[in-house]
Enzyme design. Structure first.
Site, short mmCIF file in Angstrom:
data_model
loop_
_atom_site.label_atom_id
_atom_site.label_comp_id
_atom_site.label_asym_id
_atom_site.label_seq_id
_atom_site.Cartn_x
_atom_site.Cartn_y
_atom_site.Cartn_z
N SER A 132 0.82 -1.21 0.00
CA SER A 132 0.00 0.00 0.00
C SER A 132 0.85 1.27 0.00
CB SER A 132 -0.91 0.02 1.24
OG SER A 132 -1.69 -1.15 1.30
N1 SAH Z 1 -0.37 -5.23 4.09
C1 SAH Z 1 0.26 -5.54 2.82
C2 SAH Z 1 -0.61 -5.13 1.64
C3 SAH Z 1 -0.91 -6.33 0.82
S1 SAH Z 1 -2.10 -6.18 -0.46
C4 SAH Z 1 1.64 -4.95 2.76
O1 SAH Z 1 2.06 -4.24 3.70
O2 SAH Z 1 2.37 -5.24 1.80
C5 SAH Z 1 -3.39 -7.23 0.14
C6 SAH Z 1 -3.03 -8.67 0.38
O3 SAH Z 1 -4.22 -9.30 0.84
C7 SAH Z 1 -2.59 -9.46 -0.85
O4 SAH Z 1 -1.33 -10.02 -0.60
C8 SAH Z 1 -3.66 -10.54 -1.00
O5 SAH Z 1 -3.16 -11.78 -1.44
C9 SAH Z 1 -4.20 -10.64 0.42
N2 SAH Z 1 -5.54 -11.21 0.55
C10 SAH Z 1 -6.64 -10.99 -0.22
N3 SAH Z 1 -7.68 -11.72 0.22
C11 SAH Z 1 -7.25 -12.41 1.32
C12 SAH Z 1 -7.85 -13.35 2.21
N4 SAH Z 1 -9.11 -13.76 2.07
N5 SAH Z 1 -7.09 -13.85 3.21
C13 SAH Z 1 -5.80 -13.49 3.36
N6 SAH Z 1 -5.16 -12.62 2.55
C14 SAH Z 1 -5.87 -12.08 1.54
#
Ligand code: SAH
Length: 212
Positions: free
Chosen positions: A62
């Protein structure tokens, strides 16, 4: 990376403080954590830019401001148990580890989970655990949580996660809604009541059920 510390300080001042985030603990953590370690090496030069960056598998780390804003909305003081959904790169999980007592983060894409786990271990962060799983179920065996933070957007906040919030003031921060029409929301649980506040418009990747 040359001048990473100076770039980090400039990021915090120009992108985060300038937009009104003032929690000193959040700012100190973001000033200290090397964000360039959490992005693919070909993007390292952009690690401190004012935008999200691709981390593979169609996912993104993000925008720094959004991370700061979400962390501030949790209001952590240092003794909390926290659950994150969507570990992605592990960047926000690592910041949570600096701000709270114990952190679990669930990621549904195995390759991201493995990379984030290895990085957290390499950084020596012993209070952060990344797990492969489906965030819709939360982590009932470790509930209740003082704080829950969702890094992908569900259409509506999953009821299992609301049920895992501490009844005595647990706080959940999450994007919510369809792509193109999402709000960042904050929910505080006070016993049987869930008090809901809309914070700002956001654009997150969708929360997807199941393990990839
Ligand atoms: N907090 C992260 C942002 C990642 S983007 C950072 O600091 O880099 C969002 C993430 O959520 C992605 O990696 C995606 O695979 C994950 N995601 C989406 N749906 C999900 C679910 N049902 N359970 C766990 N992770 C999920």
């Amino acid at each position: 990376m040359k001048d990473a510390k100076a770039m980090r300080e400039f990021m915090v001042l120009s992108q985060i403080v300038a937009r009104g985030v003032s929690d000193g603990r959040v700012l100190a953590a973001m000033n200290a954590l090397p964000r360039e370690r959490f992005v693919p090496s070909e993007s390292a030069a952009y690690a401190y830019e004012d935008c999200p960056l691709p981390i593979g598998f169609g996912q993104t780390i993000s925008q720094p401001y959004i991370v700061g804003r979400m962390l501030e909305a949790l209001g952590l003081r240092g003794d909390e148990k926290v659950l994150e959904i969507g570990a992605g790169s592990g960047y926000q999980a690592a910041l949570l580890g600096m701000l709270a007592r114990r952190v679990w983060s669930i990621e549904r894409i195995a390759a991201l989970e493995e990379r984030a786990s290895a990085l957290i271990e390499a950084l020596g962060m012993k209070n952060v655990t990344i797990r492969l799983g489906d965030g819709f179920a939360g982590l009932p065996e470790e509930a209740p949580f003082d704080a829950i933070i969702i890094s992908a957007a569900p259409i509506g906040i999953p009821s299992d996660l609301l049920g895992q919030l501490s009844p005595g003031g647990g706080v959940l921060v999450s994007p919510e809604g369809e792509s193109g029409d999402q709000k960042l929301i904050r929910i505080e649980r006070k016993g049987p009541r869930f008090e809901r506040e809309v914070l700002l418009d956001v654009a997150f990747v969708p929360m997807v059920p199941g393990i990839a």
